[in-house]
Design a protein around this motif. Structure first.
Motif: not given
Length: 463
Positions: A440-445
């Motif tokens: 997820s985008f959140k996980l990458d951040i």
């Protein structure tokens, strides 16, 4: 009385909509006054809009899914996201209607109160359900037919999470393999009546599936709900999906979010913007300093290029700052070990802080790598690791990364002990596959922030 999952989710949705309306009125009265709110009756159009947005957004985002298994920290993050959406809709509406009174205070009150109210509701629901289940209220009696590996794994799941609302009675199998053994399959009819069973989970091995028709017939006669865990369940990842092709239900063993073009676009956008930021604002001034230090430490080039395995098994040249003494002749590849004499003084610092990986942002811009992903293996390592894990190519379904989920959890580099290194490698690959299935985008951040913190503190577990 048995309360099922759907009923609980409807109760949660209705409770949240009520709280949304109460919070809206409270925020408006505190920001201005009740009289002013009534004068601006178009604000009630906003309230209706927020109700519709909450309903549709929570359905699209899966806000009410996995209530029993998610930790509160995950729930809280989803609550904040949903509240931010409400705030953004409010800001857009106020801007559109040119509202001049219900502005900053109202928006702040709405966002904060809504987050707090839904959080409290979530805690109350969780504690209430747990309390009811402990008292035996709204609990379903369940037995498992099949005491093999799959049956035992399912038993552990429902016993570890009492919020599911099941009371495990025992196993039914033709072989007594567990202390909770109730009897053999031929006794199923008597056992269903004796223990007042509500649900039966069938977890038989393929060779035992010939008894399936009789088991389901007995359950239907006793009006007991039947659930089947197929024997091929062991081949499925935690992120399998069920779809329909025509009239055929089809189970996909491994679901990967980055198979969707829209998500790949989002990830690529993050890669490009973050890489440009690092190259322009960090690499531009740091590179000359590191280059001088590398040249002063030993003879040889500033950069070290190594062939590695990328997405879909494609080979590419991975850029790194040179951290070891340059060899005059080509030698067989040897992994770096702790206190390796080949590593230079500046090289130890670069490896410990991960700064030696900075040139790989150029690989990212070229599209060969991503900022976050499974670390690319050197060719000799790839061949070696393939002996440990035969499905290693699953890692190559996405672009390799400068940092990754395994690396921020300490699985970086090899150790001399062969057996321990094998275990460590398998664990690292499991972390990589979990990342691929849960991207997820959140996980990458999150991984980027964890990496930056580890670089600052020097806790990278690197050699």
């Amino acid at each position: 009385m048995i309360v099922n999952k759907r009923t609980i989710n409807i109760a949660r949705l209705l409770s949240d909509l009520i709280l949304l309306n109460v919070v809206f009125i409270l925020a408006a009265v505190l920001a201005q006054s009740w009289d002013i709110l009534l004068q601006r009756n178009y604000m009630f159009i906003l309230l209706a809009l927020l109700n519709f947005v909450w309903y549709f957004y929570t359905n699209l985002s899966g806000f009410y899914n996995d209530f029993f298994t998610r930790r509160f920290s995950t729930h809280f993050f989803n609550i904040v996201k949903s509240s931010v959406v409400q705030v953004l809709i409010t800001i857009a509406f106020i801007f559109f209607v040119k509202e001049d009174l219900f502005t900053r205070n109202f928006i702040v009150y709405l966002g904060v109160f809504l987050t707090v109210a839904i959080s409290i509701r979530t805690i109350i629901f969780k504690k209430s359900l747990k309390h009811l289940h402990k008292k035996g209220i709204s609990v379903r009696n369940l037995i498992i037919v099949g005491a093999g590996e799959t049956g035992n794994s399912f038993k552990e799941t429902i016993c570890d999470v009492p919020e599911f609302g099941y009371k495990f009675i025992g196993f039914v199998d033709d072989v007594n393999t567990d202390e909770k053994y109730l009897g053999n399959i031929s006794e199923l009819d008597k056992l269903l009546k004796t223990y007042q069973v509500d649900d039966v989970v069938i977890a038989l091995a393929e060779e035992e599936s010939s008894q399936l028709d009789e088991i389901i017939r007995v359950c239907n006669i006793n009006a007991v709900k039947v659930h089947l865990i197929p024997d091929y369940f062991r081949f499925l990842s935690n992120r399998f999906t069920v779809n329909s092709i025509g009239s055929f239900p089809v189970i996909t063993a491994r679901d990967e979010p980055l198979e969707e073009a829209s998500r790949r676009f989002i990830k690529r956008a993050l890669d490009v913007f973050f890489s440009l930021f690092v190259i322009v604002f960090v690499f531009s001034w740091l590179f000359p300093i590191i280059a001088i230090l590398i040249k002063l430490s030993s003879k040889g080039p500033v950069f070290y290029l190594q062939e590695r395995v990328g997405v879909k098994d494609q080979r590419f040249k991975c850029y790194k700052f040179r951290t070891m003494k340059a060899e005059n002749k080509k030698v067989e590849f040897q992994p770096v070990t702790e206190d390796d004499p080949r590593v230079t003084g500046i090289g130890k610092f670069l490896r410990r802080t991960n700064v030696d990986e900075l040139p790989q942002f150029f690989n990212v811009l070229k599209g060969e790598m991503s900022v976050v992903g499974p670390r690319p293996h050197p060719i000799p390592f790839h061949n070696k690791y393939s002996e440990y894990f035969e499905a290693i190519k699953l890692r190559h379904n996405v672009k390799p990364g400068i940092t990754g989920w395994a690396q921020v959890h300490g699985f970086r580099g090899d150790i001399p002990d062969e057996q321990e290194n094998r275990k460590r490698t398998l664990q690292r690959i499991k972390y990589d596959l979990w990342y691929i299935e849960n991207w997820s985008f959140k996980l990458d951040i999150q991984i980027i922030m964890m990496t930056i913190w580890q670089m600052i503190t020097g806790k990278t577990n690197a050699v």
